[in-house]
Scaffold this motif. Structure first.
Motif, mmCIF file in Angstrom:
data_model
loop_
_atom_site.group_PDB
_atom_site.id
_atom_site.type_symbol
_atom_site.label_atom_id
_atom_site.label_comp_id
_atom_site.label_asym_id
_atom_site.label_seq_id
_atom_site.Cartn_x
_atom_site.Cartn_y
_atom_site.Cartn_z
ATOM 1 N N VAL A 191 -34.282 -26.190 -53.319
ATOM 2 C CA VAL A 191 -34.917 -24.932 -52.920
ATOM 3 C C VAL A 191 -36.429 -25.146 -52.883
ATOM 4 O O VAL A 191 -37.025 -25.600 -53.865
ATOM 5 N N LEU A 192 -37.016 -24.794 -51.762
ATOM 6 C CA LEU A 192 -38.465 -24.907 -51.575
ATOM 7 C C LEU A 192 -39.028 -23.505 -51.380
ATOM 8 O O LEU A 192 -38.546 -22.753 -50.528
ATOM 9 N N VAL A 193 -40.056 -23.134 -52.170
ATOM 10 C CA VAL A 193 -40.659 -21.803 -52.068
ATOM 11 C C VAL A 193 -42.181 -21.929 -51.995
ATOM 12 O O VAL A 193 -42.756 -22.979 -52.291
ATOM 13 N N GLY A 194 -42.818 -20.835 -51.634
ATOM 14 C CA GLY A 194 -44.266 -20.786 -51.595
ATOM 15 C C GLY A 194 -44.862 -20.543 -52.969
ATOM 16 O O GLY A 194 -44.155 -20.191 -53.929
ATOM 17 N N ASP A 195 -46.183 -20.689 -53.051
ATOM 18 C CA ASP A 195 -46.826 -20.577 -54.363
ATOM 19 C C ASP A 195 -46.836 -19.156 -54.902
ATOM 20 O O ASP A 195 -47.028 -18.942 -56.103
ATOM 21 N N ASP A 196 -46.621 -18.136 -54.035
ATOM 22 C CA ASP A 196 -46.627 -16.745 -54.484
ATOM 23 C C ASP A 196 -45.229 -16.126 -54.443
ATOM 24 O O ASP A 196 -45.082 -14.898 -54.415
#
Length: 344
Positions: free
Chosen positions: A124-129
């Motif tokens: 799973v790849l997500v953004g910093d926010d």
């Protein structure tokens, strides 16, 4: 690319590399994230998957609170978002309806029911926010801890910057609202465009500017519906149209609510091709899928006292659009024959 409404479908991959977000506009920051997702998916032998939401969660909460003004202006339609995700090489997209059930789902239940059981995530790849779950209680640390427990990898991508400025959907909306199409294109990595099937309108444009025999077509327009009531860009634009002829067609377009001739409040993109392609004859454009690049804003939408004043304004718009497009010629691009497309 396969598109699924919800995750209860037999065709969905049993395991995937996933990223989650609204991806409104699929700007350069999104593109960098999607490229990383593809790389990680390929390394693991997994399909790349995007989980997105309709309506936009902020649309839902704005409506629920009775404050529709809090909903974000919409950059792209669902069709255009999916088209850009496909161009980025994504294998499958899951579109979840954002409703009360999903909004109230605790973070851990979202991980268990959606990510693990529904999508079989392995990465799973997500953004910093990134935040998720009821009351936005889940964050990267929550997801990372769950990954450690259940055996899937979690990664976070920090902000993407261009010339020191953070690329975000908010920044794209600000550029479009200001009519700064050059900056919007810089953030998106391409000219801002809207696509859709040409629909029948009131055909009022054909009568505007009539001057006698042989001039009955006036300012003929091609109409696209924009299915959101808060488009990020509004006004009159110099445009190029793709999908109707062998090459791009120059035009002038209005994106808005047409206050002089319509009080319904519906948003419509009306495009007048500066030189009508003979191959389309009079009625040949209806039903065709076209993509309209909004290249330069000429002015804001305005209400006129009557059709004569509106006609005079359109004449001036045509002159200014011709001047801009002549100074910014399009590269020759052969357009392939249109094939049957889904009507999302």
């Amino acid at each position: 690319m396969q598109v699924f409404r919800g995750f209860h479908h037999p065709g969905i991959a049993s395991a995937c590399a996933l990223t989650i977000g609204n991806f409104d506009g699929v700007h350069r920051g999104h593109q960098a994230m999607l490229a990383l997702l593809q790389s990680e998916a390929q390394h693991r032998g997994l399909p790349s998957c995007v989980l997105s939401f309709e309506p936009h969660p902020r649309d839902y909460f704005a409506a629920k609170s009775g404050k529709p003004e809090l909903a974000p202006a919409r950059i792209a339609t669902l069709r255009d978002k999916l088209s850009e995700l496909e161009r980025c090489g994504i294998d499958q997209v899951i579109v979840l309806r954002f409703d009360e059930r999903l909004a109230s789902l605790p973070a851990q239940d979202f991980i268990d029911q959606v990510l693990r059981q529904g999508l079989g995530v392995r990465y799973v790849l997500v953004g910093d926010d990134f935040r998720f779950g009821a009351k936005r209680q889940g964050d990267y640390a929550t997801l990372d801890a769950a990954g450690a427990r259940h055996g899937f990898d979690v990664a976070r991508m920090m902000s993407y910057e261009v010339h020191g400025l953070r690329v975000s959907s908010s920044a794209v909306r600000e550029a479009l609202a200001a009519g700064d199409m050059k900056n919007a294109a810089r953030l998106l990595g391409r000219p801002y465009s809207i696509s859709g099937h040409v629909v029948h309108g009131a055909k009022l444009g054909r009568s505007l500017g009539e001057t006698g025999a042989g001039k009955a077509d006036g300012f003929r327009t091609l109409n696209l519906r924009f299915p959101h009531d808060k488009p990020a860009a509004m006004g009159i634009f110099a445009v190029r149209v793709h999908g109707l002829a062998g090459t791009a067609l120059d035009g002038v377009a209005s994106l808005g609510r047409r206050p002089t001739v319509d009080d319904s409040g519906r948003v419509l993109l009306e495009v007048h091709c500066l030189d009508w392609p003979a191959a389309l004859e009079r009625e040949g454009a209806y039903g065709k899928l076209m993509r309209v690049e909004l290249l330069h804003k000429l002015r804001d939408e305005a209400r006129y006292d009557g059709l004569d004043a509106l006609t005079a304004a359109i004449r001036q718009d045509v002159v200014q659009a011709r001047e801009f497009l002549a100074a910014h010629p399009a590269p020759y691009v052969k357009v392939s024959r249109q094939t049957t497309r889904d009507r999302i």
